[in-house]
Write a protein that holds these residues in place. Sequence first.
Motif, mmCIF file in Angstrom:
data_model
loop_
_atom_site.group_PDB
_atom_site.id
_atom_site.type_symbol
_atom_site.label_atom_id
_atom_site.label_comp_id
_atom_site.label_asym_id
_atom_site.label_seq_id
_atom_site.Cartn_x
_atom_site.Cartn_y
_atom_site.Cartn_z
ATOM 1 N N PHE A 180 35.169 -65.197 -22.858
ATOM 2 C CA PHE A 180 36.203 -65.018 -21.851
ATOM 3 C C PHE A 180 36.554 -66.382 -21.253
ATOM 4 N N ARG A 181 37.734 -66.444 -20.661
ATOM 5 C CA ARG A 181 38.248 -67.709 -20.135
ATOM 6 C C ARG A 181 38.325 -67.731 -18.614
ATOM 7 N N ARG A 182 38.488 -66.538 -18.023
ATOM 8 C CA ARG A 182 38.609 -66.441 -16.568
ATOM 9 C C ARG A 182 37.864 -65.207 -16.088
ATOM 10 N N ALA A 183 37.594 -65.148 -14.775
ATOM 11 C CA ALA A 183 36.791 -64.045 -14.245
ATOM 12 C C ALA A 183 37.229 -63.699 -12.836
ATOM 13 N N ILE A 184 37.213 -62.397 -12.522
ATOM 14 C CA ILE A 184 37.548 -61.891 -11.190
ATOM 15 C C ILE A 184 36.404 -61.001 -10.721
ATOM 16 N N MET A 185 35.858 -61.307 -9.541
ATOM 17 C CA MET A 185 34.738 -60.559 -8.969
ATOM 18 C C MET A 185 35.194 -59.892 -7.680
ATOM 19 N N GLN A 186 35.178 -58.562 -7.676
ATOM 20 C CA GLN A 186 35.644 -57.784 -6.532
ATOM 21 C C GLN A 186 34.458 -57.066 -5.883
ATOM 22 N N SER A 187 33.963 -57.616 -4.778
ATOM 23 C CA SER A 187 33.019 -56.922 -3.900
ATOM 24 C C SER A 187 31.596 -56.800 -4.433
ATOM 25 N N ALA A 188 31.044 -57.851 -4.952
ATOM 26 C CA ALA A 188 29.600 -57.904 -5.259
ATOM 27 C C ALA A 188 29.353 -59.113 -6.146
ATOM 28 N N SER A 189 28.068 -59.457 -6.286
ATOM 29 C CA SER A 189 27.663 -60.516 -7.201
ATOM 30 C C SER A 189 26.233 -60.278 -7.646
ATOM 31 N N ALA A 190 25.743 -61.124 -8.514
ATOM 32 C CA ALA A 190 24.354 -61.039 -8.970
ATOM 33 C C ALA A 190 23.374 -61.247 -7.821
ATOM 34 N N LEU A 191 23.848 -61.749 -6.678
ATOM 35 C CA LEU A 191 22.995 -61.958 -5.509
ATOM 36 C C LEU A 191 22.999 -60.764 -4.557
ATOM 37 N N SER A 192 23.756 -59.715 -4.896
ATOM 38 C CA SER A 192 23.752 -58.499 -4.076
ATOM 39 C C SER A 192 22.405 -57.794 -4.190
ATOM 40 N N PRO A 193 21.916 -57.169 -3.097
ATOM 41 C CA PRO A 193 20.606 -56.524 -3.136
ATOM 42 C C PRO A 193 20.451 -55.477 -4.232
ATOM 43 N N PHE A 194 21.545 -54.780 -4.588
ATOM 44 C CA PHE A 194 21.424 -53.726 -5.595
ATOM 45 C C PHE A 194 21.471 -54.262 -7.015
ATOM 46 N N ALA A 195 21.661 -55.572 -7.180
ATOM 47 C CA ALA A 195 21.914 -56.136 -8.506
ATOM 48 C C ALA A 195 20.681 -56.654 -9.217
ATOM 49 N N LEU A 196 19.524 -56.663 -8.555
ATOM 50 C CA LEU A 196 18.307 -57.160 -9.192
ATOM 51 C C LEU A 196 17.106 -56.493 -8.523
ATOM 52 N N PRO A 197 16.175 -55.891 -9.311
ATOM 53 C CA PRO A 197 15.012 -55.229 -8.695
ATOM 54 C C PRO A 197 13.878 -56.216 -8.435
ATOM 55 N N ASN A 198 13.063 -55.921 -7.432
ATOM 56 C CA ASN A 198 11.904 -56.778 -7.195
ATOM 57 C C ASN A 198 10.751 -56.440 -8.133
ATOM 58 N N ASP A 199 10.705 -55.204 -8.653
ATOM 59 C CA ASP A 199 9.634 -54.814 -9.575
ATOM 60 C C ASP A 199 10.141 -53.689 -10.470
ATOM 61 N N PRO A 200 10.778 -54.001 -11.599
ATOM 62 C CA PRO A 200 11.377 -52.947 -12.431
ATOM 63 C C PRO A 200 10.351 -51.991 -13.036
ATOM 64 N N ILE A 201 9.146 -52.459 -13.324
ATOM 65 C CA ILE A 201 8.128 -51.579 -13.908
ATOM 66 C C ILE A 201 7.648 -50.570 -12.864
ATOM 67 N N ASP A 202 7.499 -51.028 -11.632
ATOM 68 C CA ASP A 202 7.126 -50.113 -10.561
ATOM 69 C C ASP A 202 8.185 -49.027 -10.388
ATOM 70 N N ARG A 203 9.439 -49.405 -10.489
ATOM 71 C CA ARG A 203 10.518 -48.427 -10.335
ATOM 72 C C ARG A 203 10.502 -47.422 -11.484
ATOM 73 N N ALA A 204 10.238 -47.889 -12.684
ATOM 74 C CA ALA A 204 10.138 -46.970 -13.824
ATOM 75 C C ALA A 204 8.978 -46.001 -13.637
ATOM 76 N N SER A 205 7.881 -46.484 -13.063
ATOM 77 C CA SER A 205 6.709 -45.610 -12.857
ATOM 78 C C SER A 205 7.007 -44.512 -11.844
ATOM 79 N N LEU A 206 7.868 -44.793 -10.864
ATOM 80 C CA LEU A 206 8.251 -43.761 -9.894
ATOM 81 C C LEU A 206 8.982 -42.611 -10.581
ATOM 82 N N VAL A 207 9.828 -42.954 -11.544
ATOM 83 C CA VAL A 207 10.550 -41.914 -12.285
ATOM 84 C C VAL A 207 9.586 -41.154 -13.189
ATOM 85 N N ALA A 208 8.695 -41.884 -13.857
ATOM 86 C CA ALA A 208 7.705 -41.219 -14.709
ATOM 87 C C ALA A 208 6.848 -40.242 -13.907
#
Length: 546
Positions: A221-249
């Motif tokens: 891609f050559r250009r990008a438009i970001m509307q209302s969030a980024s990789a730094l948003s709290p919902f965009a990265l987990p602190n412990d993905p394995i722990d979260r998977a274990s909750l579902v299990a």
Amino acid sequence: MTRLLVIWVMEVFVLQIHGAAENTPVLQIPQGKLIGLEMKKGYWQYLGIPYGTVDERFQEAGPPPRWLGVFNASDTSVVCAQYHDRLQLPVGVEDCLILNVYTPGQVSYKRLYPVMVFIHGGGYKTGSSSAYLYNPQPLVKKGVIIVTVNYRLGPFGFLCLRIKGAPGNAGLKDQVAALKWVKDNIKNFGGNPDLVTIFGESAGSASVSYLILSPAAKGLFRRAIMQSASALSPFALPNDPIDRASLVAAKMGYNTKNPFDLLRIFTNSSKNDILIASASVTSSNLLSKYVFRPCVEKQGVNNKPFLAMNPQDILESGKYNKVSMIIGYNNKEGILYVTQLNKKVYQSLNANFPAVLPDNMYFSSIKERKDTANKIKRFYFGNDTINNSSVNNLIDLISDVMFHYPSVAITEYFLNHNHLPIYNYYFKYDSYRNLAKILLGLKDLKGAAHGDDLFYLFNPAIYWPLPLKGNDEKTVERMTSMWTNFAKFGNPTSLKSSALDIDWQASDDTNLRYIIIDKNLTMGSLPNPDRIDFWRKIYNETYLST
């Protein structure tokens, strides 16, 4: 939506398809022949084209399927597997990797159109590229090709066990596969494969920022438009993905945090059981609702990781895809969360405010967490008890931490290393096309809620029979002109008109400049700088860096 409204929307859509469309001529692409629909409003649409296959859960998509005969590209019903909150049941399929292509009309190879690829939001757990919601006719008529994309969601797109069987980020890798399909195929539809702009809203916006950060998307891609969030948003990265998977299990009856055991559980369980279990993992924390999210993949597990470093570290290094950008947000994003507020939530906030902190923060002690929580509570609520009269304060808090500050912070990082133009916006316009707010029954709350900007770019089915006039018509004209001007020329106000009579000035590393989109367009400085500065200081002290 109520059931009656859903039925009405479906009926309108059926009338639109069958009463106002004919088949396009047969088009040849590497996968085979296909036909689309020629709409009487002056554009062609090719719906439900498969760009990859899901042969194995949690893995990268397989190659695009081929077919014999003529593929009828008129089906917009394919939805990726997800739990439908309103219907309270699982919907969709796992092999869901389709995209939709909308063109201004007859394919011409003499004049290739700029291409815009849209990535939908939904917290990485819901949503689709549906033409019911994301009908891009207002954009297409400006002379661009629009592509909308499905990608795997929830556990199927974002289970991250950091082992070979589930390395993580399958949904983001789907987006890369879609962009590769566009690169290889869009010329057959009259599009320029070297002039692609990616754009997205909410989780789609965070996805756009991840595509900028990932070497896997280099050159796509050559250009990008970001509307209302980024990789730094709290919902965009987990602190412990394995722990979260274990909750579902655990909701499926298993007690383990061993990634290999978890892989067996998620591989052998049915789609519906996984989705129901995922939906039953709830949190009282308004800022940490989503279980499955993008993750930093473990080095050495995969030769081609999508994300091998923390986003902040990549941003600081300057080693990412350098492109020109539009980055912005709505003034009252947090209105989206108001329906979740009730007496129980207020009691919880008053009794244990530290529990509401975003989970992309790191604290060395319980005391440090409590001290930070007290700072935030005082800043937004003073010494007042949080209750019904605190709604506007809560809207500002949620807007700032989830959307405003992450968008500003990533802009500031990009300006350190990326010397191509970055344009910032602040969307405030409030009208009956603020669909997100209206469907939630919150039209009396002033301002633009999360997602309200979308329907000045897209024309969802609910608005098809309604005339567009007055300030709404002018705002649609402005938004679609600025977005498509940027895709064509790299400057959102390069082509002036009676509705677009302003120069949108780019930001630089000494001055963030914002175009304010309201009944009138004006240029201004960073909105609410005291609130942004507050969060800048908070995150400088607490950001999760693992």
